[in-house]
Write an enzyme that holds these catalytic residues in place. Structure first.
Site, mmCIF file in Angstrom:
data_model
loop_
_atom_site.group_PDB
_atom_site.id
_atom_site.type_symbol
_atom_site.label_atom_id
_atom_site.label_comp_id
_atom_site.label_asym_id
_atom_site.label_seq_id
_atom_site.Cartn_x
_atom_site.Cartn_y
_atom_site.Cartn_z
ATOM 1 N N LYS A 13 2.883 8.832 -13.131
ATOM 2 C CA LYS A 13 1.788 9.803 -13.362
ATOM 3 C C LYS A 13 2.049 11.101 -12.588
ATOM 4 O O LYS A 13 1.845 12.187 -13.097
ATOM 5 C CB LYS A 13 0.438 9.256 -12.848
ATOM 6 N N ARG A 88 -10.772 6.743 -11.840
ATOM 7 C CA ARG A 88 -10.172 5.411 -11.746
ATOM 8 C C ARG A 88 -11.160 4.341 -12.201
ATOM 9 O O ARG A 88 -10.802 3.190 -12.361
ATOM 10 C CB ARG A 88 -9.834 5.101 -10.282
ATOM 11 N N ARG A 127 10.263 3.397 -3.610
ATOM 12 C CA ARG A 127 9.889 4.808 -3.748
ATOM 13 C C ARG A 127 9.893 5.520 -2.385
ATOM 14 O O ARG A 127 9.418 4.971 -1.397
ATOM 15 C CB ARG A 127 8.491 4.879 -4.378
ATOM 16 N N ARG A 162 5.162 5.851 1.685
ATOM 17 C CA ARG A 162 3.702 5.865 1.836
ATOM 18 C C ARG A 162 3.201 4.569 2.456
ATOM 19 O O ARG A 162 3.768 3.510 2.209
ATOM 20 C CB ARG A 162 3.044 6.067 0.464
ATOM 21 N N ARG A 173 -3.119 -3.400 -5.292
ATOM 22 C CA ARG A 173 -3.457 -2.191 -6.064
ATOM 23 C C ARG A 173 -3.380 -2.478 -7.564
ATOM 24 O O ARG A 173 -4.205 -1.997 -8.335
ATOM 25 C CB ARG A 173 -2.506 -1.040 -5.702
#
Ligand code: AMP
Length: 221
Positions: A13, A88, A127, A162, A173
């Site tokens: 995204k 969300r 990531r 992160r 999540r």
């Protein structure tokens, strides 16, 4: 023009939203990034937000809505915005529609990027993110590593992992995402502005292809 980027964490995204922002010349607003910036302030609000994010839970609707609406009042959004990570929940979507409607504006497209969970987990734990808000480049230590280990190719900033990009939090999540996303997707489908892109790690659909397809949809609708 208002574009909503749906999709689980790790589906791209941010990358697609960033490119669309440059092409359409409207700001890319990431709710997760807004919250991470509050966390950096180390005040009471930041600590409250951190407690939800580190557990992979959603920030409560009321707080999330308040902080995003504040951002949407800023002058750089006069021609619209790319909303990445917000709404969300269906409730957030309803409130957002009302907020825009009062300004005589609307959401033009809700882009749903979908990728199998197994591939998402693999992408997210590998990531690495550039924390420079002017840059935000995203790397993957396997398939898109930086030229110099741990350093952003574009701006030279030290890359970070992160706090919520670990396997345990990602699974939480994803569970949160799947529980609530159904209602959100149905909501936009009903409004006839849902645009779904089915991805997998073997697909040769590039970010550029996705952006071009979205632009084509926008021109037609
Ligand atoms: P993201 O950067 O979009 O993956 O978001 C990181 C985290 O911020 C999420 O796991 C949530 O805890 C929180 N968050 C982001 N956007 C929202 C939202 N619209 N509503 C509630 N919590 C959010």
């Amino acid at each position: 023009m208002y574009i909503v980027m749906l999709g689980a964490p790790g589906t791209g995204k941010g990358t697609v939203g960033g490119l669309l922002s440059k092409e359409l010349n409207i700001p890319h607003i990431s709710s997760g990034e807004i919250f991470r910036n509050y966390i950096k302030k180390h005040n009471k609000l930041g600590k409250e937000i951190e407690s939800y994010i580190t557990e992979g839970k959603l920030v409560p609707d009321e707080l999330a809505i308040q902080l995003i609406e504040k951002r949407l009042e800023e002058p750089d959004t006069k021609n619209g915005a790319i909303l990445d990570g917000f709404p969300r929940t269906e409730n957030q979507a309803i409130v957002l529609n009302k907020f825009l409607e009062e300004k005589g504006k609307r959401i033009n497209i809700a882009v749903d990027l979908s990728l199998p969970d197994k591939e998402i987990i693999d992408r997210i734990v590998k990531r690495r993110t550039c924390p420079n808000t002017e840059c935000r480049e995203i790397y993957n230590i396997d398939f898109k590593p930086p030229k110099v280990d741990g350093i952003c190719d574009k701006c030279g900033t030290k890359l970070i992992q992160r706090i919520d990009d670990n396997e345990e939090t990602v699974k939480q999540r994803l569970e949160t995402y799947h529980t609530i996303s159904e209602g959100l997707i149905k909501y936009y489908k009903k409004q006839d502005i849902l645009y779904t892109v089915k991805l997998n790690n073997k697909s040769d659909l590039t970010t550029l292809d996705i952006v071009e397809d979205i632009k084509e949809y926008l021109n037609k609708n």
